[in-house]
Design an enzyme around this catalytic site. Sequence first.
Site, PDB file in Angstrom:
ATOM      1  N   ASP A 226       0.868  -1.175   0.000  1.00  0.00           N
ATOM      2  CA  ASP A 226       0.000   0.000   0.000  1.00  0.00           C
ATOM      3  C   ASP A 226       0.907   1.229   0.000  1.00  0.00           C
ATOM      4  O   ASP A 226       1.924   1.260   0.698  1.00  0.00           O
ATOM      5  CB  ASP A 226      -0.902  -0.010   1.255  1.00  0.00           C
ATOM      6  CG  ASP A 226      -2.154   0.846   1.084  1.00  0.00           C
ATOM      7  OD1 ASP A 226      -3.279   0.342   1.247  1.00  0.00           O
ATOM      8  OD2 ASP A 226      -1.990   2.043   0.749  1.00  0.00           O
ATOM      9  N   ASN A 227       0.561   2.236  -0.790  1.00  0.00           N
ATOM     10  CA  ASN A 227       1.426   3.442  -0.795  1.00  0.00           C
ATOM     11  C   ASN A 227       0.887   4.521   0.150  1.00  0.00           C
ATOM     12  O   ASN A 227       1.366   5.640   0.176  1.00  0.00           O
ATOM     13  CB  ASN A 227       1.589   3.991  -2.220  1.00  0.00           C
ATOM     14  CG  ASN A 227       0.297   4.580  -2.780  1.00  0.00           C
ATOM     15  OD1 ASN A 227      -0.742   4.546  -2.107  1.00  0.00           O
ATOM     16  ND2 ASN A 227       0.372   5.120  -3.973  1.00  0.00           N
TER      17      ASN A 227
ATOM     18  N   LYS B 262      -9.945   5.996  -6.990  1.00  0.00           N
ATOM     19  CA  LYS B 262     -11.327   5.573  -7.205  1.00  0.00           C
ATOM     20  C   LYS B 262     -12.361   6.700  -7.110  1.00  0.00           C
ATOM     21  O   LYS B 262     -13.565   6.458  -7.002  1.00  0.00           O
ATOM     22  CB  LYS B 262     -11.686   4.486  -6.202  1.00  0.00           C
ATOM     23  CG  LYS B 262     -11.676   4.948  -4.778  1.00  0.00           C
ATOM     24  CD  LYS B 262     -12.467   3.984  -3.921  1.00  0.00           C
ATOM     25  CE  LYS B 262     -12.917   4.640  -2.656  1.00  0.00           C
ATOM     26  NZ  LYS B 262     -13.925   3.869  -1.933  1.00  0.00           N
TER      27      LYS B 262
ATOM     28  N   SER C 195     -16.000  -2.839 -10.900  1.00  0.00           N
ATOM     29  CA  SER C 195     -17.121  -2.029 -10.427  1.00  0.00           C
ATOM     30  C   SER C 195     -18.319  -2.134 -11.369  1.00  0.00           C
ATOM     31  O   SER C 195     -18.152  -2.269 -12.582  1.00  0.00           O
ATOM     32  CB  SER C 195     -16.674  -0.560 -10.348  1.00  0.00           C
ATOM     33  OG  SER C 195     -17.778   0.295 -10.106  1.00  0.00           O
TER      34      SER C 195
ATOM     35  N   THR D 241     -19.896   0.104 -12.264  1.00  0.00           N
ATOM     36  CA  THR D 241     -19.871   1.311 -13.096  1.00  0.00           C
ATOM     37  C   THR D 241     -19.625   0.963 -14.561  1.00  0.00           C
ATOM     38  O   THR D 241     -19.934   1.737 -15.462  1.00  0.00           O
ATOM     39  CB  THR D 241     -18.821   2.293 -12.543  1.00  0.00           C
ATOM     40  OG1 THR D 241     -19.095   3.598 -12.991  1.00  0.00           O
ATOM     41  CG2 THR D 241     -17.427   1.892 -12.874  1.00  0.00           C
TER      42      THR D 241
ATOM     43  N   TYR E  52     -12.348   7.126 -14.406  1.00  0.00           N
ATOM     44  CA  TYR E  52     -12.296   6.068 -13.378  1.00  0.00           C
ATOM     45  C   TYR E  52     -12.989   4.813 -13.907  1.00  0.00           C
ATOM     46  O   TYR E  52     -12.408   3.726 -13.902  1.00  0.00           O
ATOM     47  CB  TYR E  52     -12.971   6.523 -12.081  1.00  0.00           C
ATOM     48  CG  TYR E  52     -13.338   5.351 -11.196  1.00  0.00           C
ATOM     49  CD1 TYR E  52     -14.654   4.893 -11.122  1.00  0.00           C
ATOM     50  CD2 TYR E  52     -12.366   4.678 -10.469  1.00  0.00           C
ATOM     51  CE1 TYR E  52     -14.977   3.792 -10.351  1.00  0.00           C
ATOM     52  CE2 TYR E  52     -12.693   3.578  -9.692  1.00  0.00           C
ATOM     53  CZ  TYR E  52     -14.016   3.142  -9.642  1.00  0.00           C
ATOM     54  OH  TYR E  52     -14.344   2.041  -8.877  1.00  0.00           O
TER      55      TYR E  52
ATOM     56  N   LYS F  80     -11.572   0.772 -15.117  1.00  0.00           N
ATOM     57  CA  LYS F  80     -12.080  -0.553 -14.712  1.00  0.00           C
ATOM     58  C   LYS F  80     -12.393  -1.398 -15.959  1.00  0.00           C
ATOM     59  O   LYS F  80     -12.096  -2.583 -16.015  1.00  0.00           O
ATOM     60  CB  LYS F  80     -13.331  -0.411 -13.839  1.00  0.00           C
ATOM     61  CG  LYS F  80     -13.080   0.198 -12.475  1.00  0.00           C
ATOM     62  CD  LYS F  80     -12.055  -0.603 -11.684  1.00  0.00           C
ATOM     63  CE  LYS F  80     -11.756   0.009 -10.324  1.00  0.00           C
ATOM     64  NZ  LYS F  80     -10.698  -0.728  -9.599  1.00  0.00           N
TER      65      LYS F  80
ATOM     66  N   PHE G  43     -21.017  -3.417  -6.385  1.00  0.00           N
ATOM     67  CA  PHE G  43     -22.041  -2.386  -6.415  1.00  0.00           C
ATOM     68  C   PHE G  43     -21.623  -1.340  -5.381  1.00  0.00           C
ATOM     69  O   PHE G  43     -20.466  -0.845  -5.489  1.00  0.00           O
ATOM     70  CB  PHE G  43     -23.418  -3.036  -6.285  1.00  0.00           C
ATOM     71  CG  PHE G  43     -23.830  -3.591  -7.630  1.00  0.00           C
ATOM     72  CD1 PHE G  43     -23.153  -4.679  -8.176  1.00  0.00           C
ATOM     73  CD2 PHE G  43     -24.813  -2.985  -8.385  1.00  0.00           C
ATOM     74  CE1 PHE G  43     -23.468  -5.163  -9.454  1.00  0.00           C
ATOM     75  CE2 PHE G  43     -25.140  -3.457  -9.657  1.00  0.00           C
ATOM     76  CZ  PHE G  43     -24.467  -4.543 -10.188  1.00  0.00           C
TER      77      PHE G  43
ATOM     78  N   ASN H 153     -18.873   9.848  -1.469  1.00  0.00           N
ATOM     79  CA  ASN H 153     -19.921   8.816  -1.433  1.00  0.00           C
ATOM     80  C   ASN H 153     -20.984   9.129  -0.390  1.00  0.00           C
ATOM     81  O   ASN H 153     -20.747   9.818   0.596  1.00  0.00           O
ATOM     82  CB  ASN H 153     -19.290   7.434  -1.172  1.00  0.00           C
ATOM     83  CG  ASN H 153     -18.373   6.986  -2.312  1.00  0.00           C
ATOM     84  OD1 ASN H 153     -17.255   6.618  -2.077  1.00  0.00           O
ATOM     85  ND2 ASN H 153     -18.870   7.044  -3.537  1.00  0.00           N
TER      86      ASN H 153
ATOM     87  N   GLY I 182     -23.450  12.896 -14.233  1.00  0.00           N
ATOM     88  CA  GLY I 182     -22.831  11.570 -14.373  1.00  0.00           C
ATOM     89  C   GLY I 182     -23.549  10.502 -13.575  1.00  0.00           C
ATOM     90  O   GLY I 182     -23.302   9.300 -13.783  1.00  0.00           O
ATOM     91  N   ASP I 183     -24.443  10.907 -12.662  1.00  0.00           N
ATOM     92  CA  ASP I 183     -25.171   9.897 -11.885  1.00  0.00           C
ATOM     93  C   ASP I 183     -26.218   9.202 -12.755  1.00  0.00           C
ATOM     94  O   ASP I 183     -26.823   9.843 -13.618  1.00  0.00           O
ATOM     95  CB  ASP I 183     -25.873  10.545 -10.680  1.00  0.00           C
ATOM     96  CG  ASP I 183     -24.931  10.714  -9.501  1.00  0.00           C
ATOM     97  OD1 ASP I 183     -23.795  10.204  -9.586  1.00  0.00           O
ATOM     98  OD2 ASP I 183     -25.306  11.350  -8.515  1.00  0.00           O
TER      99      ASP I 183
END
Length: 336
Positions: free
Chosen positions: A32-33, A85, A125, A127, A150, A154, A178, A199, A297-298
């Site tokens: 992990d960074n 993300k 995702s 998405t 994003y 994916k 989801f 979110n 975008g939703d």
Amino acid sequence: MKKILVTGGLGFIGSHTVVELLNDGYEVVIIDNLSNSKIEVLNNIVEITSKKPDFYQLDLRVKSEIKNFFDNNKVDGIIHFAAFKAVGESVEKPLEYYENNIGSLVYLLQEMRNRNIDNFIFSSSCTVYGQADELPITENAPVKPAESPYGNTKQIGEEIIKEACYANNLNAIALRYFNPIGAHDSIKIGELPLGVPQNLIPFVTQTAAGIREQLSIFGNDYPTADGTAIRDYIHVVDLAKAHIVSLQRLFDKKNKHPFEFFNIGTGTGSSVLEVVKSFEQVTSQKLNYKIVDRRSGDITAAYADTTLANKELNWKAQKTLDQALLSAWLWQQKNI
Ligand code: WQD
């Protein structure tokens, strides 16, 4: 004992998956960074499991760092979470998203090929479906042109993995998440959004905690029962467990294709207002919110058809929306 590399293993979903791996008897090494996570999460994982995974603070965009890692660590499988993300941020910084999300993926796959490492689980995702034409969404739903860099990372990521599997005799499973929410039952790990939450659930809990003044509900003019958008909110522990069964499927060579993908949700859709009402009921906290314009975008609605995952992975979400929301609130109260 099989050793699993978990990239992004100190992040929200990664840390919950590390806990489940350790509880299931796997040895775990984390890369992990710390760009979107905190080193304290490692101690919290130890507190929960009484086991300490190895940890390397590495940047997967640096090819030499990855090579050096694999020169010193033999692993039996990889679960790859590490990625940027934030949908909105990806629109502002597309090149950084492609460099990080795609570049690191290619480097990881090259190392797997060079060292004959098989068994790769990819964090994807829902998405990728955009606004699906049919609900609930099955794995047969077409992948639509991404609405953000994003989402594109994916989609491209899945394509790269598929081609790598067929060309290099690798086996991989992509899990199309989801909406992950909630926190571990111990309330020692959970979602730690840095800055203003993008979110819904972290914004809800921060509003209830008085960190944010008011929740803005993005639009109530959608073609849904109450006008607010619908999503499939899945408890992060259920999601973590889906990674374990997917990995075991590959180890047991039960996968039917070198590259498979599964929708990981509860199969139930909840509107924003239903989530708010549920949160108020389970926490006895009145939530201050207002209705504002839609967020660009939703999409209107997305929830999973989980038939394939139920059948092929023998996996089904066990926890309810109420349980997830309560765990998110209890976690928030520890992080005021
Ligand atoms: C949920 C609903 C908003 C915030 C994104 C990514 C997806 C995954 C999860 C990474 C929507 C509404 C939200 C707020 C609101 N990301 N909302 N007020 O957009 O479904 O999915 O996050 O893995 O890939 O696309 O999740 O939580 O942002 O929004 O009304 O302050 O809540 O409009 O209807 P989303 P979200």
